[in-house]
Design an enzyme around this catalytic site. Structure first.
Site, PDB file in Angstrom:
ATOM      1  N   SER A  80       0.831  -1.207   0.000  1.00 55.70           N
ATOM      2  CA  SER A  80       0.000   0.000   0.000  1.00 55.70           C
ATOM      3  C   SER A  80       0.868   1.261   0.000  1.00 55.70           C
ATOM      4  CB  SER A  80      -0.904  -0.015   1.230  1.00 55.70           C
ATOM      5  OG  SER A  80      -0.102  -0.070   2.392  1.00 55.70           O
ATOM      6  N   CYS A 122      -3.552  -4.831  -8.015  1.00 56.52           N
ATOM      7  CA  CYS A 122      -3.073  -3.453  -8.162  1.00 56.52           C
ATOM      8  C   CYS A 122      -3.410  -2.922  -9.545  1.00 56.52           C
ATOM      9  CB  CYS A 122      -1.579  -3.399  -7.939  1.00 56.52           C
ATOM     10  SG  CYS A 122      -0.721  -4.529  -9.013  1.00 56.52           S
TER      11      CYS A 122
HETATM   12  P1  NAD Z   1       0.507  -3.652   2.946  1.00 60.70           P
HETATM   13  O1  NAD Z   1       1.169  -2.365   2.617  1.00 60.70           O
HETATM   14  O2  NAD Z   1      -0.407  -3.700   4.115  1.00 60.70           O
HETATM   15  O3  NAD Z   1       1.616  -4.788   3.219  1.00 60.70           O
HETATM   16  C1  NAD Z   1       2.663  -5.041   2.326  1.00 60.70           C
HETATM   17  C2  NAD Z   1       3.855  -5.598   3.091  1.00 60.70           C
HETATM   18  O4  NAD Z   1       4.310  -4.618   4.035  1.00 60.70           O
HETATM   19  C3  NAD Z   1       3.551  -6.864   3.887  1.00 60.70           C
HETATM   20  O5  NAD Z   1       4.622  -7.737   3.782  1.00 60.70           O
HETATM   21  C4  NAD Z   1       3.393  -6.360   5.313  1.00 60.70           C
HETATM   22  O6  NAD Z   1       3.796  -7.296   6.280  1.00 60.70           O
HETATM   23  C5  NAD Z   1       4.283  -5.138   5.363  1.00 60.70           C
HETATM   24  N1  NAD Z   1       3.756  -4.075   6.221  1.00 60.70           N
HETATM   25  C6  NAD Z   1       2.446  -3.802   6.487  1.00 60.70           C
HETATM   26  N2  NAD Z   1       2.340  -2.723   7.285  1.00 60.70           N
HETATM   27  C7  NAD Z   1       3.603  -2.303   7.524  1.00 60.70           C
HETATM   28  C8  NAD Z   1       4.140  -1.217   8.276  1.00 60.70           C
HETATM   29  N3  NAD Z   1       3.358  -0.374   8.931  1.00 60.70           N
HETATM   30  N4  NAD Z   1       5.476  -1.075   8.312  1.00 60.70           N
HETATM   31  C9  NAD Z   1       6.276  -1.917   7.644  1.00 60.70           C
HETATM   32  N5  NAD Z   1       5.824  -2.960   6.914  1.00 60.70           N
HETATM   33  C10 NAD Z   1       4.499  -3.151   6.859  1.00 60.70           C
HETATM   34  O7  NAD Z   1      -0.235  -4.136   1.609  1.00 60.70           O
HETATM   35  P2  NAD Z   1      -1.216  -5.378   1.432  1.00 60.70           P
HETATM   36  O8  NAD Z   1      -2.507  -5.074   2.094  1.00 60.70           O
HETATM   37  O9  NAD Z   1      -0.518  -6.647   1.765  1.00 60.70           O
HETATM   38  O10 NAD Z   1      -1.400  -5.360  -0.172  1.00 60.70           O
HETATM   39  C11 NAD Z   1      -2.347  -4.577  -0.819  1.00 60.70           C
HETATM   40  C12 NAD Z   1      -1.749  -3.289  -1.340  1.00 60.70           C
HETATM   41  O11 NAD Z   1      -0.655  -3.571  -2.210  1.00 60.70           O
HETATM   42  C13 NAD Z   1      -2.719  -2.465  -2.174  1.00 60.70           C
HETATM   43  O12 NAD Z   1      -2.587  -1.115  -1.829  1.00 60.70           O
HETATM   44  C14 NAD Z   1      -2.274  -2.714  -3.609  1.00 60.70           C
HETATM   45  O13 NAD Z   1      -2.586  -1.692  -4.518  1.00 60.70           O
HETATM   46  C15 NAD Z   1      -0.796  -2.813  -3.410  1.00 60.70           C
HETATM   47  N6  NAD Z   1      -0.155  -3.509  -4.528  1.00 60.70           N
HETATM   48  C16 NAD Z   1       0.517  -2.756  -5.436  1.00 60.70           C
HETATM   49  C17 NAD Z   1       1.113  -3.346  -6.516  1.00 60.70           C
HETATM   50  C18 NAD Z   1       1.846  -2.517  -7.515  1.00 60.70           C
HETATM   51  O14 NAD Z   1       2.445  -3.092  -8.391  1.00 60.70           O
HETATM   52  N7  NAD Z   1       1.868  -1.205  -7.432  1.00 60.70           N
HETATM   53  C19 NAD Z   1       1.033  -4.738  -6.681  1.00 60.70           C
HETATM   54  C20 NAD Z   1       0.339  -5.484  -5.743  1.00 60.70           C
HETATM   55  C21 NAD Z   1      -0.248  -4.850  -4.661  1.00 60.70           C
END
Ligand code: NAD
Length: 475
Positions: A225, A280
């Site tokens: 995210s 995404c």
């Molecule tokens: P997320 O940001 O919650 O988590 C992603 C990763 O970060 C996980 O491994 C998680 O453990 C870690 N994480 C979570 N919170 C954190 C924090 N506060 N500090 C450090 N690390 C942390 O995302 P999600 O819910 O797993 O995935 C969905 C999101 O990913 C959506 O916003 C989607 O658009 C995005 N996404 C983007 C792409 C792209 O190519 N731009 C591709 C796939 C997914």
């Protein structure tokens, strides 16, 4: 209960006693636990990666390529098993899961060409009897932090290329669907990858922070995210690491009055509701230009209502649940807010129940019409099966919407006018742009990445961008 642990030095290990439930989103039941690694676990990963690094970087690119080629075959043979691991913990349909592995596999195929990709450049006689050449050398230890929505494909955007380039790689997968990362690592060992070149560490923010601060890690690849992507980008810079951090999206699909409507509707249905909108590159905004709007809304609504929503175990399901109870609530709150802010709720996916799966995290296909750009459901990423239709008078207004949005991952236009197509691909301020295709996802030999709030850093993922990201230039 099964505990999903780390994969370090070719072994399944873990010393932490901290764990977190992993759920089956179709039933809402806890099906296993995942280790939340501690400092000791992290140190053992670092030691293992450091130990493997030098000899792997000195292994010839051709030898690395042959191991990766065997890996490709092993993944192909394990496609069904990997897909089931994904569907069980993520909830997406088996076909979707298989498709995502295939997209990841394309990066493995690309990485097989690494001897060619690392050839470098040579100029003879840059001065009289003086030659000059450039080569790309590995960074050392690279790390990847990945989201829940593509537990195989997104890590596979990263580690096959990082490893092919001669780096060791540490993967920190999402704690929501961690199983498939272990299987992917085991298969690499089976293909002949030396122990420690590819390690997997499970955990949450605590492990991410250890990765960010570790002086032994040279680069961070992140997908998730936008708020977390920003944090990763800033912290990586503070710790002087190379970083690519991909964030969220709000992808617009523009439908021109001269579009092939049936084609556009089919594209929208797959891109808005496939994988329950948790992609995404999902289309979350359809921009209806001119007088096409009424017919578009009617046809999308009709098809959305015929989608079969159900668990992945039912092979006829076309759309599964969302990832968690909290996420289902978040999506439903957005739907409530959209209606309150004045959007026209054509079909409402709240309180969606499936017989026998009453506790599953299902949200039905949801459609809003007459959404405007000041509404929360337009501005923010919902990441669920919710499509907003925005009506515009003309093409210029549609393009402004695309360009003024904070996110810039993907966009597409449906039109039969070549001039519009060319104008749109040239002038949209978005990283990945398509014409008459719903999701313009680049193949492995091109690169994947958005603009604006969808990517922080100078490099997209995979293709030559990946090779350049995971190597240092020496001239
Ligand atoms: P997320 O940001 O919650 O988590 C992603 C990763 O970060 C996980 O491994 C998680 O453990 C870690 N994480 C979570 N919170 C954190 C924090 N506060 N500090 C450090 N690390 C942390 O995302 P999600 O819910 O797993 O995935 C969905 C999101 O990913 C959506 O916003 C989607 O658009 C995005 N996404 C983007 C792409 C792209 O190519 N731009 C591709 C796939 C997914």
């Amino acid at each position: 209960m099964n505990i999903i642990k780390n994969y370090v030095n070719g072994q399944i290990v873990g010393s932490s006693t901290d764990e977190q439930d992993v759920f089956d989103p179709s039933t809402g039941e806890s099906i296993s636990k995942v280790l939340l690694s501690n400092e000791k676990d992290f140190q053992s990963v670092i030691e293992s990666s450091k130990k493997s690094q030098l000899s792997w970087s000195q292994t010839t690119p051709l030898k690395r390529s042959r191991i990766i080629s065997k890996y490709k075959n092993l993944i192909e043979n394990s496609l069904e098993e990997l897909a089931q691991l994904i569907s069980k913990e993520h909830g997406k349909t088996l076909e979707d899961a298989k498709g995502s592995i295939t997209r990841g596999l394309e990066v493995v195929e690309f990485a097989c060409g690494i001897p060619h990709l690392l050839k470098g450049e040579f100029s003879q006689n840059v001065g009289t009897n003086v030659d000059s050449w450039s080569v790309r050398q590995p960074l050392g230890i690279s790390a990847g932090i990945t989201p829940f929505n593509f537990p195989a494909m997104v890590p596979m955007w990263m580690y096959p290329i990082a490893i092919a380039c001669g780096n060791s790689f540490i993967l920190k997968p999402s704690e929501k669907d961690p199983s498939c990362s272990i299987k992917l690592a085991q298969l690499f060992t089976e293909a002949g990858l030396p122990d420690g070149v590819f390690n997997v560490i499970q955990g949450n923010k605590m492990v991410v922070d250890m990765i960010l601060r570790s002086p032994d890690i040279s680069s961070i690849s992140f997908v998730g995210s936008t708020p977390v992507a920003k944090y990763i980008y800033e912290e990586s810079a503070k710790n002087l690491k190379r970083v690519q951090a991909l964030g969220g999206a709000k992808n617009h699909l523009v439908v021109m009055p001269d579009a092939n409507l049936e084609q556009a509707v089919d594209g929208i249905i797959g891109a808005a509701y496939g994988s329950a909108g948790e992609r995404c590159m999902a289309v979350s905004v359809a921009v209806a230009v001119g007088d096409i709007a009424d017919e578009l809304v009617e046809k999308v609504n009709y098809k959305a209502q015929t989608l079969k929503v159900g668990p992945w175990t039912d092979l006829e399901s076309e759309m599964g649940p969302v990832i968690s109870k909290e996420h289902k609530e978040k999506i439903e709150n957005y739907i409530t807010q959209g209606a309150e802010e004045g959007a026209k709720l054509i079909s409402d996916g709240r309180n969606y129940k499936i017989q026998g799966y009453e506790n599953g995290y299902f949200v039905g296909p949801t459609l809003f019409d007459k959404v405007t750009k000041d509404m929360t459901i337009y501005k923010e990423e919902i990441f669920g099966p919710v499509l907003s239709v925005v009506r515009t008078k003309n093409y210029e207004e549609a393009l402004s919407l695309v360009n003024e949005h904070a996110f810039g991952n993907g966009t597409s236009v449906y039109t039969s006018d070549g001039e519009v197509a060319r104008h749109f691909t040239t002038n949209s301020k978005i990283g990945m742009v398509g014409v008459n295709v719903p999701i313009p996802v680049p193949m492995a030999f091109h690169s994947f990445g958005g603009w604006k709030q969808s990517l922080f850093g100078g490099h997209s993922m995979h293709g030559m961008e990946g090779v350049n990201f995971y190597t240092k230039l020496k001239t």
